[in-house]
Design a protein around this motif. Structure first.
Motif, mmCIF file in Angstrom:
data_model
loop_
_atom_site.group_PDB
_atom_site.id
_atom_site.type_symbol
_atom_site.label_atom_id
_atom_site.label_comp_id
_atom_site.label_asym_id
_atom_site.label_seq_id
_atom_site.Cartn_x
_atom_site.Cartn_y
_atom_site.Cartn_z
ATOM 1 N N GLU A 186 83.296 48.740 -73.055
ATOM 2 C CA GLU A 186 82.376 48.212 -72.013
ATOM 3 C C GLU A 186 81.967 46.683 -72.311
ATOM 4 O OE1 GLU A 186 78.380 49.006 -69.367
ATOM 5 O OE2 GLU A 186 78.782 50.384 -70.898
ATOM 6 N N LEU A 187 81.596 46.543 -73.584
ATOM 7 C CA LEU A 187 81.312 45.009 -73.895
ATOM 8 C C LEU A 187 82.417 44.349 -73.816
ATOM 9 C CD1 LEU A 187 79.141 43.177 -75.131
ATOM 10 C CD2 LEU A 187 79.995 43.742 -77.320
ATOM 11 N N ALA A 188 83.612 44.515 -74.270
ATOM 12 C CA ALA A 188 84.973 43.764 -73.906
ATOM 13 C C ALA A 188 85.183 43.513 -72.516
ATOM 14 C CB ALA A 188 86.035 44.349 -74.594
ATOM 15 N N GLN A 189 85.078 44.721 -71.855
ATOM 16 C CA GLN A 189 85.301 44.342 -70.108
ATOM 17 C C GLN A 189 84.402 43.550 -69.610
ATOM 18 O OE1 GLN A 189 84.875 48.805 -69.036
ATOM 19 N NE2 GLN A 189 87.168 48.824 -68.641
ATOM 20 N N LEU A 190 82.978 43.514 -69.889
ATOM 21 C CA LEU A 190 82.032 42.698 -69.283
ATOM 22 C C LEU A 190 82.112 41.144 -69.631
ATOM 23 C CD1 LEU A 190 78.995 45.007 -69.472
ATOM 24 C CD2 LEU A 190 80.345 44.410 -67.217
ATOM 25 N N ARG B 111 73.026 43.110 -69.578
ATOM 26 C CA ARG B 111 73.900 44.464 -69.937
ATOM 27 C C ARG B 111 74.659 43.980 -71.372
ATOM 28 N NH1 ARG B 111 73.783 49.461 -71.373
ATOM 29 N NH2 ARG B 111 75.932 50.643 -71.089
ATOM 30 N N ILE B 112 75.132 42.946 -71.163
ATOM 31 C CA ILE B 112 75.956 42.528 -72.698
ATOM 32 C C ILE B 112 74.902 42.404 -73.678
ATOM 33 C CG2 ILE B 112 77.024 40.434 -73.636
ATOM 34 C CD1 ILE B 112 78.521 39.821 -71.148
ATOM 35 N N SER B 113 73.710 41.613 -73.496
ATOM 36 C CA SER B 113 72.827 41.796 -74.540
ATOM 37 C C SER B 113 72.365 43.212 -75.057
ATOM 38 C CB SER B 113 71.607 41.094 -74.201
ATOM 39 O OG SER B 113 71.905 39.708 -73.560
ATOM 40 N N GLN B 114 72.201 43.930 -73.990
ATOM 41 C CA GLN B 114 71.818 45.474 -74.538
ATOM 42 C C GLN B 114 73.064 46.171 -75.387
ATOM 43 O OE1 GLN B 114 70.929 48.079 -71.150
ATOM 44 N NE2 GLN B 114 71.074 49.875 -72.497
ATOM 45 N N LEU B 115 74.116 45.911 -74.930
ATOM 46 C CA LEU B 115 75.495 46.364 -75.687
ATOM 47 C C LEU B 115 75.374 45.552 -77.029
ATOM 48 C CD1 LEU B 115 78.060 46.631 -72.805
ATOM 49 C CD2 LEU B 115 76.993 48.543 -73.880
ATOM 50 N N LYS B 116 75.129 44.666 -77.153
ATOM 51 C CA LYS B 116 75.304 43.763 -78.472
ATOM 52 C C LYS B 116 74.173 44.384 -79.279
ATOM 53 C CE LYS B 116 76.843 39.245 -77.359
ATOM 54 N NZ LYS B 116 76.319 37.824 -77.454
ATOM 55 N N ARG B 117 72.950 44.795 -78.939
ATOM 56 C CA ARG B 117 72.051 45.329 -79.679
ATOM 57 C C ARG B 117 72.404 46.590 -80.154
ATOM 58 N NH1 ARG B 117 68.440 42.937 -75.770
ATOM 59 N NH2 ARG B 117 68.252 45.035 -74.733
ATOM 60 N N GLU B 118 72.919 47.529 -79.304
ATOM 61 C CA GLU B 118 73.475 48.941 -79.586
ATOM 62 C C GLU B 118 74.493 48.763 -80.637
ATOM 63 O OE1 GLU B 118 74.493 51.330 -76.253
ATOM 64 O OE2 GLU B 118 72.848 50.623 -75.133
ATOM 65 N N LEU B 119 75.403 47.727 -80.445
ATOM 66 C CA LEU B 119 76.435 47.546 -81.733
ATOM 67 C C LEU B 119 76.026 47.244 -83.061
ATOM 68 C CD1 LEU B 119 79.884 46.056 -80.062
ATOM 69 C CD2 LEU B 119 79.148 48.188 -80.911
ATOM 70 N N GLU B 120 74.780 46.291 -82.814
ATOM 71 C CA GLU B 120 74.114 45.865 -84.242
ATOM 72 C C GLU B 120 73.951 47.104 -84.881
ATOM 73 O OE1 GLU B 120 73.536 43.271 -86.133
ATOM 74 O OE2 GLU B 120 75.388 42.327 -84.795
ATOM 75 N N GLN B 121 73.202 48.194 -84.209
ATOM 76 C CA GLN B 121 72.872 49.437 -84.593
ATOM 77 C C GLN B 121 73.916 50.251 -85.654
ATOM 78 O OE1 GLN B 121 70.657 51.554 -81.579
ATOM 79 N NE2 GLN B 121 68.860 50.330 -82.127
ATOM 80 N N VAL B 122 75.119 50.011 -84.643
ATOM 81 C CA VAL B 122 76.126 50.760 -85.096
ATOM 82 C C VAL B 122 76.936 50.073 -86.614
ATOM 83 C CG1 VAL B 122 78.783 51.132 -84.643
ATOM 84 C CG2 VAL B 122 77.176 51.658 -83.092
#
Length: 419
Positions: free
Chosen positions: A128-132, A173-184
């Motif tokens: 989703e991050l790549a798509q956005l 949404r991109i900022s939110q996904l980045k935060r989630e990926l940081e946790q990963v």
């Protein structure tokens, strides 16, 4: 009452490529694009290739070829075209206006495949991050609606539900996904740190997409990873332990496959996954020995590893699919430390591979012969857990051992040792 089965009609697309001086293997590239399109669920009905010094900044192809594409779209009843390079927003708009059909590029098709293949929450976040990111760069001139970017082949993927988001919402949404990926990423770092503390050797299985990486992991460790004769069959990395002949273990991680013109957005989004190669002790490079483009594919893999900052690693290259290779052939990889011929499907060469991995492990170990008092038996357990206990002999004076141990453990078992 008669029931009718409703079937989604496959999209019919024309492949369009531009051959520049630097890109003389355009037909090979289009062959691969056709396979990508097929994997995404569409049908290729034609090809248009233009040779020119550079890609046209406004239309990707020149005006003459544009007319040829228009006629081909009508004659072949095509629903869209797929260009072999990533298109700019203006190129997409201009082509859609002139051709009056769906216009896609290689990046969109790869994103579609990734959206279909993503299974874990991590994989879905990355796709989703790549798509956005891709769509955010193409909002110019589209106002606040993304409805004209209704996906690539079909309309699917984690990003499709966001088609009506405006620029501000996409950014949020991109900022939110980045935060989630940081946790990963932090979770992956903790796992890697745990393996380092336990002195566990790791190997990253890399290679061109569909080279047989998942089949290799399954055959060696019974991992149960999906195997398909398709591009990008598996996206989500799997780590499994492989027990070697000397009872030592190495942890193998299957990584996402590489491909030529791999979109930059995907490399960025999948960095946490691809970094498994960066932090691995050994790179296991799987090559499809039956593919005519084998040398080009190897070049792409090494270029991608270089982009990821993977360097100064032991490399074991496995020329896979020997069951599909006819006659005696010589396989070379001058960038590898070890080269082996294998078949992950039949098991050919895998015992030799295990021996090579054990040799690499022992190269990083210290050989010792020691007599430990019975009160130091705990140290022998450390040797057994992290190293290779070659022999142990119980004597009145203690336990006489011959072993190989990692340098990080050597200090622990030697401290406070009574002579």
């Amino acid at each position: 009452m008669e029931l009718y089965e409703l079937k989604e009609e496959a999209e019919r697309v024309i492949l369009v490529g531009v051959a520049t001086r630097e890109n003389e293997d355009i037909q090979d590239s289009l062959d691969e694009l056709e396979e990508l399109v097929e994997t995404a669920g569409a049908e290729t009905v034609g090809r248009v290739v233009q040779s020119r010094e550079g890609i046209h900044p406004g239309y990707y192809v020149g005006s003459g070829k544009l007319e040829e594409i228009q006629m081909a779209v009508r004659a072949l009843d095509a629903t869209g075209i797929v260009c072999d390079d990533e298109l700019s927003p203006s190129q997409i708009n201009n082509l859609e206006r002139e051709l009056e059909c769906k216009v896609m590029d290689r990046t969109v098709v790869i994103l579609d495949i990734f959206a279909r293949r993503a299974r874990t929450s991590e994989g879905k976040i990355q796709v989703e991050l790549a798509q956005l990111r891709y769509r955010a760069a193409r909002l110019t001139g589209l106002g606040t609606s993304l409805s004209r970017l209704g996906g690539g082949i079909g309309t699917r993927g984690p990003g499709e539900k966001k088609l009506e988001m405006d620029r501000r919402l996409i950014k949020t949404r991109i900022s939110q996904l980045k935060r989630e990926l940081e946790q990963v990423k932090r979770h992956r770092e903790l796992l890697r740190e745990g393996r380092r503390k336990d002195c566990l050797m790791t190997g990253a299985i890399v290679g061109y997409t569909n080279a047989g990486k998942s089949t290799l992991l399954n055959t060696l460790t019974h991992a149960g990873v999906l195997e398909e004769d398709k591009l990008f069959a598996t996206l989500d990395p799997t780590t499994r332990a492989l027990e070697l002949p000397g009872k030592q273990k190495i942890y193998l991680t299957d990584t996402v496959g590489f491909i030529r013109k791999l979109p930059h957005n995907l490399i960025e989004a999948f960095k946490s996954t691809l970094e498994e190669a960066k932090y691995a002790d050994v790179i296991i490079h799987v090559v499809d020995a039956s593919n005519p483009q084998m040398d080009e594919q190897m070049f792409v893999v090494y270029q991608t590893l270089k982009e990821l900052g993977v360097q100064n690693k032991k490399v074991v290259t496995l020329f896979n699919k020997q069951d599909k290779v006819s006659g005696e052939q010589v396989f070379r990889d001058f960038q590898a430390d070890y080269v082996l011929k294998i078949s992950a499907k039949t098991g050919e060469g895998l015992e030799e591979f295990k021996q090579v991995m054990e040799k690499i492990l022992t190269e990083n170990q210290i050989y010792l012969e020691r007599n430990y008092g019975y009160q130091e038996a705990g140290k022998i357990q450390l040797i057994r857990k992290y190293g290779q206990l070659l022999s142990e002999e119980y004597t009145p004076q203690g336990i006489y051992v011959k072993a190989r141990v990692p340098a990080s453990i050597y200090g622990k078992i030697e401290e406070d040792r009574k002579i």
